[in-house]
Design a protein around this motif. Sequence first.
Motif, PDB file in Angstrom:
ATOM      1  N   UNK A   1       0.983  -1.303   0.130  1.00 45.87           N
ATOM      2  CA  UNK A   1       0.102  -0.119  -0.123  1.00 45.87           C
ATOM      3  C   UNK A   1       0.653   1.164   0.039  1.00 45.87           C
ATOM      4  N   UNK A   2       0.192   2.359  -0.251  1.00 43.67           N
ATOM      5  CA  UNK A   2       0.903   3.503  -0.352  1.00 43.67           C
ATOM      6  C   UNK A   2       1.724   4.267   1.041  1.00 43.67           C
ATOM      7  N   UNK A   3       1.183   3.854   1.888  1.00 37.76           N
ATOM      8  CA  UNK A   3       1.907   4.152   3.315  1.00 37.76           C
ATOM      9  C   UNK A   3       3.261   3.346   3.499  1.00 37.76           C
ATOM     10  N   UNK A   4       3.184   1.933   3.238  1.00 30.82           N
ATOM     11  CA  UNK A   4       4.109   1.152   3.416  1.00 30.82           C
ATOM     12  C   UNK A   4       5.387   1.586   2.296  1.00 30.82           C
ATOM     13  N   UNK A   5       5.128   1.679   0.906  1.00 30.88           N
ATOM     14  CA  UNK A   5       5.927   2.122  -0.089  1.00 30.88           C
ATOM     15  C   UNK A   5       6.628   3.732   0.511  1.00 30.88           C
TER      16      UNK A   5
ATOM     17  N   UNK B   1      15.032   2.233   3.598  1.00 38.63           N
ATOM     18  CA  UNK B   1      14.773   0.794   3.428  1.00 38.63           C
ATOM     19  C   UNK B   1      14.353   0.213   2.193  1.00 38.63           C
ATOM     20  N   UNK B   2      14.040   1.263   1.290  1.00 39.85           N
ATOM     21  CA  UNK B   2      13.326   0.480   0.049  1.00 39.85           C
ATOM     22  C   UNK B   2      14.663   0.007  -0.986  1.00 39.85           C
TER      23      UNK B   2
ATOM     24  N   UNK C   1      -7.347  15.462   3.072  1.00 42.44           N
ATOM     25  CA  UNK C   1      -6.132  14.258   3.013  1.00 42.44           C
ATOM     26  C   UNK C   1      -5.322  14.740   1.861  1.00 42.44           C
ATOM     27  N   UNK C   2      -4.100  14.907   2.076  1.00 37.82           N
ATOM     28  CA  UNK C   2      -3.252  15.187   0.992  1.00 37.82           C
ATOM     29  C   UNK C   2      -2.474  13.970   0.493  1.00 37.82           C
ATOM     30  N   UNK C   3      -2.562  13.647  -0.743  1.00 43.24           N
ATOM     31  CA  UNK C   3      -1.902  12.636  -1.552  1.00 43.24           C
ATOM     32  C   UNK C   3      -0.461  12.393  -0.863  1.00 43.24           C
ATOM     33  N   UNK C   4       0.159  11.093  -0.693  1.00 43.02           N
ATOM     34  CA  UNK C   4       1.537  11.041  -0.445  1.00 43.02           C
ATOM     35  C   UNK C   4       2.329  11.110  -1.863  1.00 43.02           C
ATOM     36  N   UNK C   5       3.590  11.562  -1.621  1.00 44.37           N
ATOM     37  CA  UNK C   5       4.340  11.729  -2.743  1.00 44.37           C
ATOM     38  C   UNK C   5       4.416  10.276  -3.695  1.00 44.37           C
TER      39      UNK C   5
END
Length: 489
Positions: free
Chosen positions: A187-191, A199-200, A245-249
Amino acid sequence: MPPKAIHVSGAPKLAEGFDRIRAEMELPDAFPGPVVEEARRVAGAAPYTAHTDPGARRGLAEAPEPADRTDLPLLTIDPPGSMDLDQALCLEQRGEGYRVWYAIADVAAFVPPGGVIDAEARRRVETVYLPDGRVPLHPAVLSEGAASLLPGVTRPAALWCLDLDSGGAVVGADVSRALVRSRERLDYDYAQAAVDTGTADGTLRLLPVVGSLRLELERARGGVTLPTPEQEVVPHGDGYRLEFRCPLPAEAWNAQISLMTGMAAASMMLDAEIGVLRTLPAAPPDTVARVRRIAEALGVPWPASASFGEVVHGLDPSVPRNAAFLHESTVLLRGAAYTAFNGEPPKDAAHAAVAAPYAHVTAPLRRLADRYATEVCLAVAAGVPVPEPVQEALAELPALMAGGGRRAAAADRACVDLVEAFVLRDRVGQTFGAVVVDVEEDRPGGLVQVADPAVVARCDGDGLRLGARVEARLTRADVATREVRFTVA
């Protein structure tokens, strides 16, 4: 990337309201028995054997047998809990440039043209998302099962291979049928956390690199991605609240991969003089001039040499004047449509927000047009004729997609209105801090944006000034009519 799913439960009035919206919008309910039966049959068949008779086989391009690319370490990035996974990606370093593998669910492999699934999909047109569930385009046995790019299982896909130079520009594009196997469902939070913490690795390590390069190219060509926050319904105590909510990068980087693929598909179809594009005309000069005047009045810098995309890039939507400007500037991005052609390409083939020709090909589980556009690209890339059923369907697609889009947008707006009224139903008479995001020339009042709860609604009163902070008193919050109304305190 499906929209962020918003689930609400335990609120009978909301459930009743969502049911009314389904009825008002004439949204389909359960799939008819014959559709479910055909879906189960094709879902249980081995990949690319669902088209069992020669007539049905006409729906697929007569290309070489699909390659086995289960070796690719593909992964998906979607909202938590998503099961209808259209896209899986793998990013690789390629000399000083990059290679993007982008697998798109091969829905056409499961949908015989002229069959009952095909007919039902033309009736539904696109998946409609509501806070308490969704109205899917295809039966779940396909959209959340056999056709979905779920991890750990082999799936048929339209596999795009996009080669980029060191600056992120596409220097080569191809697409072909393949068997693939996604390794992970993220999901986006994990990425985002993996990138932020260092750690990516593999694809996640390259995603911000390629995504940022593509964003820079978007700005350079005058493309636009509005940094507007999304309204979300979240649990709060025994009820719910609305938040912005602002979208994540990570979402923007992932979206750039999809946009890049749509641009490559559009170029392929334009060269072959057959296909269906997603088009958006440039805003008329007088409309641009009006938005420029609004920017000047609000104190939002817009240099004469800057494009609209350059102006909105980096604007903080939490700043009142920016919020008002972003709301008003959406007028520049109205009028999107689908444009089909079989012969001479359309004169106005570009999408103004993308600032290039563009096509929808990356969400065939959730959007009807993507299946047909993908079939065109597969045939063109293989150097074979576009299947007759696909050619026959092209002329009908613009009208079908327009109707489906209007219905989905109306349902979405009605659901937001309902939840706004529900959240505010016990607060009539209270005063809220708000920002004026729209004013009307022909009558007093306008629209205000309340930060807490996250509501945009009509506000009555004289002398409202765009971008101004006001105290707005809630005068109406009617769940039955879905109406919320304020007045200047």
